[in-house]
Write an enzyme that holds these catalytic residues in place. Structure first.
Site: not given
Ligand code: M6R
Length: 605
Positions: A2, A27, A75, A101-102, A478, A482, A485, A501, A600
């Protein structure tokens, strides 16, 4: 999660707030809303489910006037993302508005009590209890009413409050981030710095338990009991341009292409003149530890998985990587000889923050790899190493990952040298290789068009596999994250040797497999594993170095990446996988910068 923006001053508040929300939309983007106060008897609100663009359209037909305003991009946690559940939430007489927010953890008993006191609720949110609580306590003094309301509330939150009868914004923070921007005869408040960049660089990061009474020409800080608190004014060195798309179609693409510069910034001034040492301004004594535990979430976690390899191989210190969300519940055993490294772009990820707190509770030494200054983690950790990646707006992290890898390279060399585990020759070989990474990443990105063709060919596949070995197993993880997501294609990553395996059962002529086959100690074994997959008709997309001629025999497609020291290869290899994910999502016409269901920085557990 948020985004909150508030403004009080001489400008049209709606313009500033919507502009700020645009910069904070990463956010959360389930809904957006804004309320302003002008000279009328009640607050004016517009809020809409969906992305900010929908709110912007609504504001065209219903523009809001006034020099005080607060806005929100959501969010969703409690209650579906519809118009009613959108913030701001207003009192029945529309004099009071709250944005939050929270999560208010005790909202259910509070709601029951408030209903029995005669309050009518209209939304399914936890936030609405705050509105009714403040109303209950309000006797003409807004700050006092907020203080008393918050004494009844438990949970993690940042909130802003506006009231038609008071020319102020009241802000409060308990765990969720909140920063105040200081202007000339105007002031700002936001969840994150990018919202403030076009207006001011002078900021105050609120601490947990802080309240702020924000007026046009002054800011008063106190705790929830009204005791005055003093906080440092920080100057932000990011420029406003850094938070713009600068001609790129998406923030993610811009951030991918910023990586060579980001690497220069992360390394900047940290290589010693002798070419063999790294200078990090840390208080930690490298010889006081016998174990390293790295903990983080998501992409930051995968950078830590590379860090585990690096620290063990370069500095010879036993190292483990842990998911931050599992860490404290797993009851880890740490002591004063353990260095716990937490990694976080935002510095606000609640899982990582709580993992840090657990490490501190157990007496471990702590170090954070961070991007955002003034974050919650930076305030609680013993030492911070900033990656200087600049604002990362794309929800899918790219340049921060690259810079985190660079930070781990620096830490590993620094520890290795201080503990006399790294010879002059190996140290200078590694540093020389690191110096070449900005150019090599740039070179890797030149494959974009070829990668785009591959993306086009396989964009309609429902599953992908990513394979990597050794220090590039995290690169495979990673790459899969990517793709998942932003393209919503199911992607899994395995250590190449694990295929036989079990996962090999998945292979058929419909399965694209991205195999990282760049130069490494395990290259020959990787080729054997690729052949095993090929024998089952899998579609092989290899990542290989330019001098590798035999790889084409075993692959359907080869993406070339510059050859570099194996310990540094994750930085070069990941760039191509970022482009593969980007080009796939783009071709599927998906919202690359704001993928569904994500936010984010994840500030709820
Ligand atoms: O702000 P942070 O680096 O702690 O965030 C960690 C994860 O939430 C963040 O890397 C998330 O996995 C991203 N969406 C990856 O692209």
């Amino acid at each position: 999660m948020c985004g909150i923006v508030g403004y009080i001053g001489h400008r049209e508040a709606a313009d500033v707030v919507v502009d700020g929300l645009t910069r904070l939309e990463y956010r959360g983007y389930d809904s957006a809303g804004i309320v302003t106060a002008d000279s009328q008897a009640q607050l004016e609100v517009v809020k809409r489910a969906g992305k900010l663009s929908i709110l912007k359209e609504a504001l065209k037909t219903n523009p809001l006037k006034g020099n005080i305003g607060i806005g929100h991009t959501r969010w969703a946690t409690h209650g579906k993302p519809n118009d009613v559940n959108s913030h701001p939430h207003l009192s029945e007489d529309s004099k009071l508005a709250v944005i939050h927010n929270g999560i208010i953890e005790n909202y259910m008993p509070l709601k029951a009590k408030l209903i029995s006191n005669g309050h009518d609720f209209v939304s399914d949110t936890d936030t609405e209890v705050i509105v009714h609580l403040i109303e209950e306590h309000y006797q003409g003094d807004l700050v006092e009413a907020v203080q008393n309301a918050l004494k009844e509330v438990t949970g993690a939150y940042a909130l802003v409050v506006s009231h038609i009868d008071h020319e102020v914004i009241v802000a409060a923070r308990a765990t969720s981030p909140m920063v105040i921007g200081i202007g000339e005869n105007e002031n700002f408040v936001a969840s994150d710095v990018p919202a403030l960049l076009p207006y001011t660089r002078k900021v105050i990061f609120l601490h947990d338990g802080d309240m702020a009474l924000i007026k046009k020409a002054s800011i008063e800080l106190s705790d929830f009991d009204g005791n005055i608190v003093e906080r440092e004014i920080s100057t932000i060195d990011w420029d406003a341009e850094a938070a713009e798309k600068s001609g790129y179609e998406h923030y993610m693409l811009k951030e991918i292409y910023e990586q060579p510069t980001v690497l220069q910034n992360t390394f900047g001034g940290r290589f010693a003149a002798n070419g063999m040492d790294v200078e990090l301004d840390l208080g930690l004594d490298p010889n006081s530890i016998n174990r390293v535990v790295i903990t983080a979430a998501g992409t930051a976690y995968y950078s830590g998985a590379v860090g585990e390899y690096l620290i063990e191989q370069v500095a010879k210190i036993p190292t483990e990587i842990e998911l931050a969300s599992e860490f404290r519940y797993r009851k880890p055993i740490l002591d004063e000889n353990t260095l716990c490294i937490v990694v976080s772009q935002s510095g606000e990820t609640i899982d990582t923050l709580e993992a840090l707190r657990e490490a501190k509770r157990q007496g471990a030494k702590t170090l954070a790899i961070l991007n955002v200054k003034g974050s919650s983690i930076s305030r609680e950790v013993d030492d911070s190493l900033y990656i200087h990646a600049g604002p990362e707006i794309g929800v899918a992290s790219t340049k921060a990952y690259m810079a985190m890898l660079a930070a781990f390279e620096l830490i590993a060399i620094w520890l290795g040298r201080a503990r006399a585990e790294l010879s002059d020759s190996v140290a200078s070989e590694l540093i020389q290789a690191l110096r070449s990474t900005p150019g090599l990443v740039e070179h890797a990105l030149e494959e974009r068009e070829h990668i785009a063709q591959i993306a086009e060919q396989f964009k309609d596949k429902r599953d992908y596999l990513f394979l990597g070995r050794g220090i590039n197993f995290p690169t495979a993880l990673e790459g899969a994250l990517k793709l998942k997501e932003i393209s919503y294609i199911h992607a899994e990553a395995y250590a190449t040797g694990e295929m036989k395996h079990g996962p090999i059962a998945l292979i058929d002529e419909n399965m694209p497999i991205v195999a990282i086959a760049t130069a490494s100690e395990l290259y020959e074994k990787t080729i054997s594993n690729i052949q095993e997959v090929k024998a089952r008709d899998g579609i092989i997309i290899s990542l290989a170095n330019p001098d590798d001629e035999q790889i084409a025999i075993h692959s359907d497609h080869v993406i070339r990446v510059p050859k570099v020291h194996e310990l540094i290869s994750p930085m070069i290899n990941v760039a191509s996988l970022q482009l593969l994910a980007y080009e796939t999502a783009h071709r599927l016409e998906l919202d690359v910068d704001q993928p569904r269901n994500l936010a984010k920085s994840v500030t709820v557990e």
